[in-house]
Design a protein around this motif. Structure first.
Motif, mmCIF file in Angstrom:
data_model
loop_
_atom_site.group_PDB
_atom_site.id
_atom_site.type_symbol
_atom_site.label_atom_id
_atom_site.label_comp_id
_atom_site.label_asym_id
_atom_site.label_seq_id
_atom_site.Cartn_x
_atom_site.Cartn_y
_atom_site.Cartn_z
ATOM 1 N N THR A 133 0.918 1.882 -4.273
ATOM 2 C CA THR A 133 -0.256 2.631 -4.752
ATOM 3 C C THR A 133 0.123 3.652 -5.810
ATOM 4 O OG1 THR A 133 -1.303 2.366 -2.577
ATOM 5 C CG2 THR A 133 -2.205 4.049 -4.027
ATOM 6 N N LEU B 259 0.831 -1.207 0.000
ATOM 7 C CA LEU B 259 0.000 0.000 0.000
ATOM 8 C C LEU B 259 0.864 1.256 0.000
ATOM 9 C CD1 LEU B 259 -2.791 -0.979 2.570
ATOM 10 C CD2 LEU B 259 -3.103 -0.573 0.121
ATOM 11 N N THR B 260 1.879 1.273 0.854
ATOM 12 C CA THR B 260 2.689 2.479 1.026
ATOM 13 C C THR B 260 3.486 2.813 -0.226
ATOM 14 O OG1 THR B 260 2.904 1.988 3.396
ATOM 15 C CG2 THR B 260 4.450 3.579 2.462
ATOM 16 N N TYR C 253 -3.344 1.394 7.586
ATOM 17 C CA TYR C 253 -3.324 -0.073 7.689
ATOM 18 C C TYR C 253 -2.307 -0.512 8.746
ATOM 19 C CZ TYR C 253 -3.376 -4.975 6.327
ATOM 20 O OH TYR C 253 -3.516 -6.346 6.347
ATOM 21 N N GLY D 39 -1.062 6.529 -1.166
ATOM 22 C CA GLY D 39 -0.482 5.251 -0.763
ATOM 23 C C GLY D 39 0.141 5.315 0.621
ATOM 24 N N LEU E 133 -2.783 5.397 3.119
ATOM 25 C CA LEU E 133 -3.428 4.089 3.276
ATOM 26 C C LEU E 133 -2.520 3.111 4.016
ATOM 27 C CD1 LEU E 133 -5.082 3.686 -0.260
ATOM 28 C CD2 LEU E 133 -6.203 4.299 1.893
ATOM 29 N N GLY E 134 -1.217 3.150 3.682
ATOM 30 C CA GLY E 134 -0.282 2.281 4.378
ATOM 31 C C GLY E 134 -0.195 2.616 5.856
#
Length: 486
Positions: A25, A21-22, A49, A42, A45-46
């Motif tokens: 993305t 994700l990090t 998460y 990204g 989101l990372g």
């Protein structure tokens, strides 16, 4: 050789997803936002998460560095700005101060005093509602951040006194409610955060024709916020149903004996004086005449400055030959999960809201699409829900500054009162505590892994947001209609 367990595999899987994700993305095609915006998204989101499934410290470190390679800013400047943010600095100092209060015994004194009120005998939910409402009022008069830390510190002493333990449900949901009340206290202040920006933006775009006066906002926001906390209390009682036997069994006789145990010595008196002085210094700028020399002087004492001065004074005051405050000793109370979460969330939120990311333009287009020829009431409800959901992931000031021009234009075309509409929008943007990225104070609930825990923090935050939206519609709409008009 020890075989990896299922927990080990799950942990590795979470780490893989975090890095995908990090850093992955940004390789996806941009969807309405810029290429830099995809990279920043990204990182966000990372980070979210990682906080949810891994931890707080090292995912925050990785995300701060990763943000420096998105094109937003230099990594060194990002890390420097993260730890120079006033909210982060204040949190470091106030955690040391609350540890000092606990070591001095003043937290125990205040906890015993609060808990020993006979009105709470056999009424644990009245006690719960009183704690949450008290936090809201203190946060409104002073500031939501120190109010949340102060009340939480008192509650820790109370929990120990009645043998409640870390991991119990009732302390978790009560503490989550305290952080919630701290967030809502900002929503009641016309001079704080997103409210001030929204009021100024509406006055500017209307040329002074649409002005939100302070008294009207407070008269609407305060009842709605109190109702939200009361409804949250009912949700905890009837939906989450924690064990409250430790509170329910408190008899008047036991409370009287607890009250008789209260002793205030020299150390407790000094700690109490320091606490009162801090609250007064925070409160004075709000009541002193604007433009006066006293207002200008005390206006220089923001939260960080006031706390540093108080800690400095406490450090040279000596009792029994020793300083009453020892920073090294009290630094044990600094929760670095909280510090790293706050430090990472500030620059990532700012980057996500920057013009170069393009997210503001996308949000503006989405909000514009809400405007239709359908029912204004349904549009208003949908608009408020959307605003509240978006503030769980995006800085509420960004949302407010995008929403105000839309509300003004809608008012011109439909005849709806932009002042009343804007107040409801500000309330929806202010009730942000359903995710770790939603707000500074709300994030404390997610970072408090010892007493709250991630799962219960999400349950409490989402329930609190649902309660807030419900109270805005059931109570806020009639209040706006009666006081301002729609």
């Amino acid at each position: 050789m020890k075989q990896p367990s299922n927990d080990d595999f799950r942990h590795i899987l979470h780490i893989v997803i975090f890095f995908l994700l990090t850093f992955g993305t940004g390789f996806l095609p941009p969807v309405g936002i810029t290429a830099m915006g995809m990279n920043i998204l990204g990182v966000f989101l990372g980070m979210l998460y990682g906080w949810t499934f891994i931890g707080f410290a090292w995912p925050s470190m990785i995300c701060l560095v990763a943000l420096g390679f998105t094109g937003y800013a230099d990594p060194g400047k990002i890390i420097g700005s993260a730890f120079s943010n006033p909210a982060v600095l204040f949190t470091i100092f106030v955690l040391a101060f609350t540890t000092y209060c606990d070591k001095s015994g003043i937290n125990t004194v205040m906890a015993k005093w609060c808990l020993s009120r006979r009105i709470f005998a056999g009424h644990p939910w009245l006690f719960t509602a009183s704690v949450l409402t008290g936090t809201l009022i203190i946060g409104f008069l002073v500031d939501g951040v120190p109010a949340a830390f102060l009340i939480a510190g008192i509650l820790y002493s109370m929990f120990r006194d009645i043998d409640m333990k870390q991991g119990d449900n009732y302390p978790a949901y009560l503490l989550a409610g305290v952080y919630m009340a701290g967030v809502l206290s900002f929503a009641c202040k016309p001079w704080a955060g997103q409210n001030l920006m929204g009021i100024t933006a509406l006055a500017d775009i209307s040329g002074g024709a649409a002005v939100i006066d302070n008294l009207s906002l407070i008269a609407i926001a305060m009842p709605v916020s109190i109702a939200t906390l009361l409804l949250y209390t009912l949700i905890v009682r009837f939906v989450f149903r924690p064990d409250i036997s430790h509170l329910a069994s408190l008899t008047p006789e036991y409370l009287d004996s607890m009250s008789a145990q209260i002793r205030v010595g020299r150390k407790q008196g000094i700690a109490a004086a320091a606490l009162v002085i801090f609250l007064i210094v925070m409160f004075l700028p709000n009541v002193l005449p604007a433009g006066s020399a006293a207002a200008a002087f005390f206006g220089k004492f923001n939260m960080v400055v006031a706390m540093v001065v108080i800690l400095g004074v406490l450090s040279f005051i000596r009792v029994d030959g020793e300083p009453v405050f020892d920073f090294h000793d009290c630094s044990s109370g600094i929760n670095w999960n909280v510090i790293w979460m706050l430090a990472a969330s500030m620059p990532v939120s700012a980057a996500l809201s920057s013009d170069g990311a393009g997210l503001s333009r996308v949000l503006s287009d989405i909000l514009q699409s809400f405007v239709s020829d359908g029912s204004i009431l349904l549009f208003l409800i949908g608009f408020m829900i959307f605003i509240n959901v978006m503030t769980q992931f995006t800085h509420n000031v960004t949302i407010v500054l995008i929403a105000v021009p839309i509300i003004w234009n809608l008012g011109q075309s439909t005849g709806i009162n932009p002042v009343g509409f804007s107040i409801l929008m500000l309330l929806a943007a202010g009730a942000a505590y359903a995710t770790p990225a939603a707000s500074t104070v709300g994030a404390l609930s997610f970072a408090n892994g010892e007493w709250v825990g991630m799962r219960r923090a999400f349950k409490a935050g989402i329930s609190g947001c649902v309660a807030a939206i419900f109270c805005m519609l059931v109570l806020g709409l009639p209040l706006v209609s009666a006081i301002i008009g729609l």
